[in-house]
Motif scaffolding. Structure first.
Motif, PDB file in Angstrom:
ATOM      1  N   LYS A  70       4.261  -9.872 -11.377  1.00  0.00           N
ATOM      2  CA  LYS A  70       5.146  -9.421 -10.303  1.00  0.00           C
ATOM      3  C   LYS A  70       6.094  -8.394 -10.893  1.00  0.00           C
ATOM      4  CE  LYS A  70       5.100 -13.898  -8.069  1.00  0.00           C
ATOM      5  NZ  LYS A  70       5.593 -15.183  -8.459  1.00  0.00           N
ATOM      6  N   ASP A  88      10.992  -0.316   4.039  1.00  0.00           N
ATOM      7  CA  ASP A  88      10.885  -1.542   4.823  1.00  0.00           C
ATOM      8  C   ASP A  88      10.093  -2.601   4.059  1.00  0.00           C
ATOM      9  OD1 ASP A  88      12.265  -0.335   6.877  1.00  0.00           O
ATOM     10  OD2 ASP A  88      10.436   0.390   7.873  1.00  0.00           O
ATOM     11  N   GLU A  89      10.451  -3.846   4.327  1.00  0.00           N
ATOM     12  CA  GLU A  89       9.712  -4.941   3.708  1.00  0.00           C
ATOM     13  C   GLU A  89       8.285  -4.968   4.244  1.00  0.00           C
ATOM     14  OE1 GLU A  89      10.512  -9.565   2.419  1.00  0.00           O
ATOM     15  OE2 GLU A  89      11.514  -8.758   4.197  1.00  0.00           O
ATOM     16  N   ASN A  90       7.348  -5.352   3.372  1.00  0.00           N
ATOM     17  CA  ASN A  90       5.913  -5.400   3.665  1.00  0.00           C
ATOM     18  C   ASN A  90       5.295  -4.019   3.814  1.00  0.00           C
ATOM     19  OD1 ASN A  90       5.909  -8.236   3.670  1.00  0.00           O
ATOM     20  ND2 ASN A  90       6.512  -8.286   5.832  1.00  0.00           N
ATOM     21  N   ALA A  91       6.056  -2.969   3.462  1.00  0.00           N
ATOM     22  CA  ALA A  91       5.501  -1.615   3.507  1.00  0.00           C
ATOM     23  C   ALA A  91       4.599  -1.393   2.296  1.00  0.00           C
ATOM     24  CB  ALA A  91       6.619  -0.584   3.531  1.00  0.00           C
ATOM     25  N   LYS A  92       3.536  -0.639   2.489  1.00  0.00           N
ATOM     26  CA  LYS A  92       2.643  -0.302   1.399  1.00  0.00           C
ATOM     27  C   LYS A  92       3.156   0.944   0.685  1.00  0.00           C
ATOM     28  CE  LYS A  92      -1.614  -2.241   3.362  1.00  0.00           C
ATOM     29  NZ  LYS A  92      -3.015  -1.951   3.757  1.00  0.00           N
ATOM     30  N   ILE A 313       2.452  -3.886  -2.035  1.00  0.00           N
ATOM     31  CA  ILE A 313       3.240  -4.194  -0.848  1.00  0.00           C
ATOM     32  C   ILE A 313       4.630  -4.632  -1.280  1.00  0.00           C
ATOM     33  CG2 ILE A 313       3.410  -5.674   1.187  1.00  0.00           C
ATOM     34  CD1 ILE A 313       0.381  -5.864   1.195  1.00  0.00           C
ATOM     35  N   THR A 315       8.095  -6.525  -1.160  1.00  0.00           N
ATOM     36  CA  THR A 315       8.766  -7.726  -0.655  1.00  0.00           C
ATOM     37  C   THR A 315      10.200  -7.703  -1.159  1.00  0.00           C
ATOM     38  OG1 THR A 315       8.065  -9.028  -2.583  1.00  0.00           O
ATOM     39  CG2 THR A 315       6.649  -9.074  -0.636  1.00  0.00           C
ATOM     40  N   TYR A 316      11.120  -8.200  -0.330  1.00  0.00           N
ATOM     41  CA  TYR A 316      12.526  -8.199  -0.692  1.00  0.00           C
ATOM     42  C   TYR A 316      12.857  -9.426  -1.535  1.00  0.00           C
ATOM     43  CZ  TYR A 316      13.564  -4.425   2.639  1.00  0.00           C
ATOM     44  OH  TYR A 316      13.625  -3.226   3.288  1.00  0.00           O
ATOM     45  N   ILE A 343       7.158  -6.174  -6.212  1.00  0.00           N
ATOM     46  CA  ILE A 343       5.838  -5.670  -5.846  1.00  0.00           C
ATOM     47  C   ILE A 343       4.805  -6.485  -6.618  1.00  0.00           C
ATOM     48  CG2 ILE A 343       4.295  -3.675  -5.784  1.00  0.00           C
ATOM     49  CD1 ILE A 343       6.698  -1.881  -5.710  1.00  0.00           C
ATOM     50  N   VAL A 420      -4.078 -13.158  -0.292  1.00  0.00           N
ATOM     51  CA  VAL A 420      -2.858 -12.392  -0.552  1.00  0.00           C
ATOM     52  C   VAL A 420      -1.793 -13.337  -1.103  1.00  0.00           C
ATOM     53  CG1 VAL A 420      -3.327 -10.653   1.193  1.00  0.00           C
ATOM     54  CG2 VAL A 420      -2.038 -12.699   1.813  1.00  0.00           C
ATOM     55  N   SER A 421      -0.795 -12.740  -1.716  1.00  0.00           N
ATOM     56  CA  SER A 421       0.294 -13.514  -2.300  1.00  0.00           C
ATOM     57  C   SER A 421       1.067 -14.250  -1.213  1.00  0.00           C
ATOM     58  CB  SER A 421       1.235 -12.591  -3.077  1.00  0.00           C
ATOM     59  OG  SER A 421       2.308 -13.306  -3.633  1.00  0.00           O
TER      60      SER A 421
END
Length: 500
Positions: A70, A88-92, A313, A315-316, A343, A420-421
């Motif tokens: 991670k 944004d969160e979950n943005a690629k 992707i 994540t916050y 990420i 996915v994680s």
């Protein structure tokens, strides 16, 4: 009479309303029951078709898919700032993309202040070095003057002790000797004059008078010589007792004062030079400190942008922390080492499993497992036990009464893009595989009167069938006798369901 009629009418009206309400409530209940029966008639029976195949004997565990690596991103600069931009969160994102930016205006102002301070301090340092050169020259001149004064006093003292003092003493002694000689000669002349005056017979008065005057003159010379001798002796005595010692003491004092003045000058010049050197050192230290701060602050400018180290992707926060994650939003305070974005590397996934303490002896490293996602039950992925923690810990660390588990890591043998994680999965640890056996779900087997039975589907309806079981797992049981491949069994008690 009218009052009685009105009362009867009101009573009749109330009874009518109550009767209407009861009828409506009865109709509503009947409608609800009919809908329930209709819904039950549409609900399919939970029936399992018996088949022959491989049966896995093992332990069923719960786990969570996680990325092995991670990439946790945080502000590395120890500088107070604010977040001004974040994806944004979950943005690629792709590797190298800017995913967060922090405000840099205060940092740039601080850098400019350090540059200005360094420039001004360097000017002060140059002036101080010039002043030091001038001070060294002045100090050398003052020391030379003080040294010359000491040399002059030493020469005067030595000259007086060796030359002038003995010379003055000899002069005094010579004056006394001359006065004694003169007195002796005057005394002899007086005696001669007296002999001529008293022993000679004068022929006339003039000759006698002349002889008497000669005696008087000789007496005056003796008196003058005696006075001169007394003065010479007194002068010699004053020279020995007062003049010479006082002169010698005065020269010694002057020499001591000159030496003390030289020492004072040396200490003063050394102190002034030390103060100037300290001032120069402080200026140089200030320059070094400011240059170091400037270098540090300048190195923080690139840190104000967080770049994606890999594609993935966003994540916050820190997914490995159960609490304390900040609310990531524009305007939040930026703190050093506070993870705001993670990420996960989706190319290498693992499963974090909490192995109950009672199962530890049944599981070993490299044991095969079958991983089934909770959200996609049709997917079966093979894996293996990679590591098991050496010591157990409580599920809730601060609650010692909670069960203990071993932190276990499971690896995938094959990659599946649907994994996915963060996904919840079931991990079945395979201890043995039975090949080509008849097996059914464990919820299809019931016990009645000490016998095991199943409810098999038949044309006349469900029928009880006694079975003999073999090995079993958490989800299935092997059937040795009583069923054959193709039979259909109920996963519940059908008669009990109808009674209910």
């Amino acid at each position: 009479m009218s009052w009685i009629k009105s009362r009867k009418f009101i009573l009749f009206l109330v009874l009518s309303l109550c009767a209407a309400g009861g009828v409506l409530l009865y109709l509503k209940i009947q409608e609800s029951r009919a809908a329930g029966r209709k819904q039950e008639s549409k609900a399919p029976d939970r029936i399992y078709k018996v088949k022959s195949g491989d049966m896995v004997i093992g332990i069923m565990l719960k786990g969570s898919v996680n990325a092995r690596t991670k990439h946790k991103l945080a502000l590395e600069a120890p500088f107070s700032t604010k977040l001004i931009k974040v994806v944004d969160e979950n943005a690629k994102v792709k590797a190298g993309d800017i995913i967060a930016e922090f405000e840099t205006s205060d940092l740039l102002i601080k850098i400019d202040d350090y540059k200005l301070t360094i420039e001004q301090t360097k000017k002060d340092l140059a002036i101080s070095k010039e002043e030091r050169d001038v001070l060294i020259s002045t100090n050398n001149e003052d020391l030379r003057t003080a040294r010359d004064k000491v040399t002059e006093c030493e020469d005067a003292y030595i000259r007086y002790v060796r030359l002038e003092g003995p010379r003055d003493r000899d002069t005094q002694e010579l004056a006394v000797s001359d006065a004694e000689k003169e007195l002796s000669e005057s005394s002899d002349a007086l005696n001669t004059a007296r002999d001529n005056y008293y022993n000679k017979v004068f022929s006339d008065t003039t000759e006698e008078k002349t002889a008497r005057q000669a005696v008087e003159t000789a007496e005056k010379k003796v008196q003058s010589a005696q006075t001169k001798l007394n003065s010479a002796r007194l002068a010699k005595k004053l020279f020995k007792r007062y003049t010479y010692p006082n002169k010698l003491q005065d020269l010694r004092n002057r020499l001591a004062q000159a030496k003390l003045g030289y020492e004072k000058t040396r200490v003063r010049t050394q102190s002034m030079l030390t103060q100037k050197d300290n001032q120069i050192y402080r200026l140089e230290l200030t320059i070094r400190n400011n240059e170091r701060q400037l270098e540090s602050h300048a190195s923080w400018v690139p840190m104000m942008q967080l770049l994606a180290p890999v594609s993935g992707i966003v994540t916050y926060g820190d997914p490995d922390r159960f609490w304390g994650n900040p609310e990531v939003k524009v305007g939040m305070d930026g703190r050093r080492k506070q993870v705001i974005i993670t990420i996960p590397d989706m190319s290498k996934m693992i499963v974090d499993v909490n192995l109950p303490e009672q199962y530890r002896s049944k599981v070993a490293i490299d044991d095969p497992v079958i991983i089934t996602p909770d959200s996609i039950q049709t997917i079966k992925i093979k894996g293996s036990i990679e590591s098991i923690a050496a010591l157990p810990v409580n599920i809730i660390p601060w609650d010692k009464s909670t069960p203990k588990i071993y932190r276990t890591i499971v690896t995938f043998r094959d990659n599946n893009p649907k994994i996915v994680s963060g996904m919840s999965v079931q991990v079945e640890v395979v201890s043995k595989i039975l090949r080509n056996v008849i097996h059914i779900p464990i919820e299809a087997v019931f016990e009645e009167g000490g016998q095991l039975l199943v409810y098999r589907k038949a044309l006349a309806g469900p029928e009880k069938v006694s079975v003999k079981i073999g090995a079993s797992s958490d989800s299935a049981v092997e059937i040795l006798e009583g069923l054959k491949e193709g039979d259909e069994v109920f996963l519940y008690r059908p008669f009990q369901a109808k009674m209910n």
